[in-house]
Design a protein around this motif. Structure first.
Motif, PDB file in Angstrom:
ATOM      1  N   ARG A   1     -89.990  41.647 -34.609  1.00 19.86           N
ATOM      2  CA  ARG A   1     -91.067  42.626 -34.799  1.00 19.86           C
ATOM      3  C   ARG A   1     -90.627  43.574 -35.910  1.00 19.86           C
ATOM      4  O   ARG A   1     -89.559  44.170 -35.854  1.00 19.86           O
ATOM      5  CB  ARG A   1     -91.309  43.413 -33.500  1.00 19.86           C
ATOM      6  CG  ARG A   1     -92.496  44.399 -33.588  1.00 19.86           C
ATOM      7  CD  ARG A   1     -93.790  43.659 -33.512  1.00 19.86           C
ATOM      8  NE  ARG A   1     -94.962  44.482 -33.741  1.00 19.86           N
ATOM      9  CZ  ARG A   1     -95.603  45.188 -32.799  1.00 19.86           C
ATOM     10  NH1 ARG A   1     -95.151  45.197 -31.562  1.00 19.86           N
ATOM     11  NH2 ARG A   1     -96.683  45.869 -33.090  1.00 19.86           N
ATOM     12  N   LEU A   2     -91.479  43.702 -36.930  1.00 17.82           N
ATOM     13  CA  LEU A   2     -91.154  44.511 -38.097  1.00 17.82           C
ATOM     14  C   LEU A   2     -91.753  45.904 -37.960  1.00 17.82           C
ATOM     15  O   LEU A   2     -92.928  46.068 -37.611  1.00 17.82           O
ATOM     16  CB  LEU A   2     -91.686  43.841 -39.365  1.00 17.82           C
ATOM     17  CG  LEU A   2     -91.283  44.475 -40.690  1.00 17.82           C
ATOM     18  CD1 LEU A   2     -89.778  44.354 -40.914  1.00 17.82           C
ATOM     19  CD2 LEU A   2     -92.039  43.819 -41.847  1.00 17.82           C
ATOM     20  N   TRP A   3     -90.939  46.920 -38.234  1.00 19.41           N
ATOM     21  CA  TRP A   3     -91.358  48.316 -38.207  1.00 19.41           C
ATOM     22  C   TRP A   3     -90.955  48.969 -39.519  1.00 19.41           C
ATOM     23  O   TRP A   3     -89.886  48.681 -40.053  1.00 19.41           O
ATOM     24  CB  TRP A   3     -90.676  49.071 -37.064  1.00 19.41           C
ATOM     25  CG  TRP A   3     -90.970  48.565 -35.690  1.00 19.41           C
ATOM     26  CD1 TRP A   3     -90.456  47.460 -35.082  1.00 19.41           C
ATOM     27  CD2 TRP A   3     -91.855  49.162 -34.737  1.00 19.41           C
ATOM     28  NE1 TRP A   3     -90.956  47.336 -33.809  1.00 19.41           N
ATOM     29  CE2 TRP A   3     -91.816  48.367 -33.567  1.00 19.41           C
ATOM     30  CE3 TRP A   3     -92.653  50.307 -34.757  1.00 19.41           C
ATOM     31  CZ2 TRP A   3     -92.554  48.671 -32.436  1.00 19.41           C
ATOM     32  CZ3 TRP A   3     -93.397  50.612 -33.616  1.00 19.41           C
ATOM     33  CH2 TRP A   3     -93.352  49.802 -32.476  1.00 19.41           C
ATOM     34  N   LEU A   4     -91.791  49.874 -40.006  1.00 19.06           N
ATOM     35  CA  LEU A   4     -91.410  50.688 -41.152  1.00 19.06           C
ATOM     36  C   LEU A   4     -91.018  52.073 -40.638  1.00 19.06           C
ATOM     37  O   LEU A   4     -91.732  52.683 -39.842  1.00 19.06           O
ATOM     38  CB  LEU A   4     -92.563  50.796 -42.144  1.00 19.06           C
ATOM     39  CG  LEU A   4     -92.222  51.491 -43.476  1.00 19.06           C
ATOM     40  CD1 LEU A   4     -91.143  50.714 -44.223  1.00 19.06           C
ATOM     41  CD2 LEU A   4     -93.465  51.625 -44.347  1.00 19.06           C
ATOM     42  N   LEU A   5     -89.867  52.552 -41.095  1.00 18.51           N
ATOM     43  CA  LEU A   5     -89.359  53.845 -40.673  1.00 18.51           C
ATOM     44  C   LEU A   5     -89.514  54.848 -41.809  1.00 18.51           C
ATOM     45  O   LEU A   5     -89.488  54.480 -42.980  1.00 18.51           O
ATOM     46  CB  LEU A   5     -87.877  53.750 -40.294  1.00 18.51           C
ATOM     47  CG  LEU A   5     -87.443  52.541 -39.474  1.00 18.51           C
ATOM     48  CD1 LEU A   5     -85.963  52.634 -39.152  1.00 18.51           C
ATOM     49  CD2 LEU A   5     -88.250  52.439 -38.201  1.00 18.51           C
ATOM     50  N   GLY A   6     -89.625  56.126 -41.446  1.00 17.70           N
ATOM     51  CA  GLY A   6     -89.707  57.123 -42.502  1.00 17.70           C
ATOM     52  C   GLY A   6     -89.685  58.536 -41.986  1.00 17.70           C
ATOM     53  O   GLY A   6     -89.823  58.794 -40.790  1.00 17.70           O
ATOM     54  N   SER A   7     -89.511  59.463 -42.925  1.00 13.02           N
ATOM     55  CA  SER A   7     -89.561  60.891 -42.606  1.00 13.02           C
ATOM     56  C   SER A   7     -90.344  61.633 -43.677  1.00 13.02           C
ATOM     57  O   SER A   7     -90.121  62.816 -43.916  1.00 13.02           O
ATOM     58  CB  SER A   7     -88.131  61.466 -42.506  1.00 13.02           C
ATOM     59  OG  SER A   7     -87.425  61.252 -43.716  1.00 13.02           O
ATOM     60  N   SER A   8     -91.267  60.917 -44.334  1.00  7.37           N
ATOM     61  CA  SER A   8     -92.047  61.522 -45.415  1.00  7.37           C
ATOM     62  C   SER A   8     -93.442  60.903 -45.458  1.00  7.37           C
ATOM     63  O   SER A   8     -93.728  59.905 -44.788  1.00  7.37           O
ATOM     64  CB  SER A   8     -91.354  61.285 -46.761  1.00  7.37           C
ATOM     65  OG  SER A   8     -91.407  59.903 -47.108  1.00  7.37           O
TER      66      SER A   8
END
Length: 346
Positions: free
Chosen positions: A172-179
């Motif tokens: 399962r692919l997830w995109l992570l970020g803080s912006s």
């Protein structure tokens, strides 16, 4: 309410790297036993307080010693790696532990510029890897898929690349970020999205709202799928929970003020530390946005956080350190944080 775990594999002053890894195995087994949804490990480099440098290696180690919890990366910093290498690593993990592997991908380097240069080689001299991040993301997806990725050769010949000879299932692919960048990209790609609320706590609501508003349905996710991360320390008293969290917050304060990095202090040493006003402000800010307190208070804070940001899953980053005399191969305060939250929420 679904609960998950983020682990940076912290290294205390009383631990070797091997001790820290043993403690994380015990923590992952605790999360597995308690019914947590997933257990993710991060990618950071050249940091004495963090042993999580290679997510695929850690994932293989942890998945082999747990039974049902999903194990994944939070995340692989894709500009540091060739897309084919990432695709092959996680396709292999999925083949070994089918249905239990998450691939969380991030854009940040996870280290200082010199270390990033060493990781990337010549490409580290410019911003091409970061600029090409959306294409690299597409490459990983294609390479892990059953059809593979087509490479156009001279004279219009085509060559098919696949991460495995015969992929049956994919992580399962997830995109992570803080912006906001990551929110826009996850929405445009139709990917599940995780906001690193534990890292800064700034812009969480705006990023999640942008993601939901702009989301384009895809094969990966027909509708928006998201959760967020939060630092947490839970104990039988609020005072003890706060004391257990102080070493991690002081470590973050040293990082953000350019101080020399070192392994995570034990609680007694952290409580005796003299901080500058700037460092103290960072510690206070971290306490204000963390989940900290008794089991009932902490559970209330998690519920309020989930309601505030409209998520039905929260990823707990258990940051409690340890007191003197603790078994170096264990992190009892981190395990207790999971156990006390699980009694209230799982």
């Amino acid at each position: 309410m679904r609960l998950s775990v983020l682990d940076l594999v912290p290294v205390r002053t009383d631990q070797t790297t091997g001790d820290a890894l043993a403690a994380s195995v015990r923590l992952a087994q605790t999360a597995d036993r308690l019914g947590f949804e997933r257990y993710w490990v991060a990618e950071h480099h050249n940091m004495p307080a963090v042993a999580a440098t290679s997510p695929p290696v850690l994932i293989a180690h942890l998945a082999a010693q747990t039974s049902s919890i999903r194990i994944g990366s939070g995340g692989v910093m894709l500009p540091n790696h060739a897309p084919l290498a990432v695709a092959e690593q996680f396709a292999l993990l999925e083949a070994a532990h089918s249905g239990r592997i998450d691939l969380g991908i991030g854009r940040a380097p996870g280290s200082d510029p010199v270390t990033s240069y060493a990781l990337r080689g010549a490409a580290g001299r410019d911003d091409r890897d970061v600029q090409n991040f959306p294409q690299y993301l597409d490459d990983v997806v294609a390479l892990m898929g059953t059809a593979g990725a087509r490479v156009v050769l001279p004279r219009d010949q085509q060559y098919v690349l696949k991460a495995t000879p015969a992929a049956q299932t994919v992580p399962r692919l997830w995109l992570l970020g803080s912006s906001m960048y990551s929110a826009h990209l996850a929405a445009a790609k139709g990917l599940p999205y995780v906001f690193a609320h534990h890292f800064s706590g700034q812009g969480t609501a705006e990023a999640l709202e942008t993601y939901r508003t702009e989301f384009v349905p895809s094969d990966a996710a027909p509708e928006p799928v998201t959760f967020l991360t939060v630092n947490a320390a839970v104990a039988e008293t609020h005072e003890e929970a706060q004391a257990l969290m102080v070493p991690n917050l002081q470590s973050m304060a040293r990082l953000r003020t350019g101080q020399p990095l070192r392994p995570l202090d034990l609680v007694e040493d952290a409580l005796d530390a003299d901080l500058s006003p700037q460092e103290q402000a960072i510690v206070d800010s971290g306490l204000a946005r963390a989940v900290v307190g008794t089991p009932k208070d902490a559970a209330r804070q998690v519920r309020e956080l989930a309601a505030q940001f409209g998520v039905d899953e929260v990823m707990i980053h258990p940051v409690a350190s340890a007191r003197r005399g603790t078994d170096p191969t264990a992190s009892p305060a981190r395990e207790t944080t999971l156990e006390l939250l699980a009694k209230e929420l799982v």
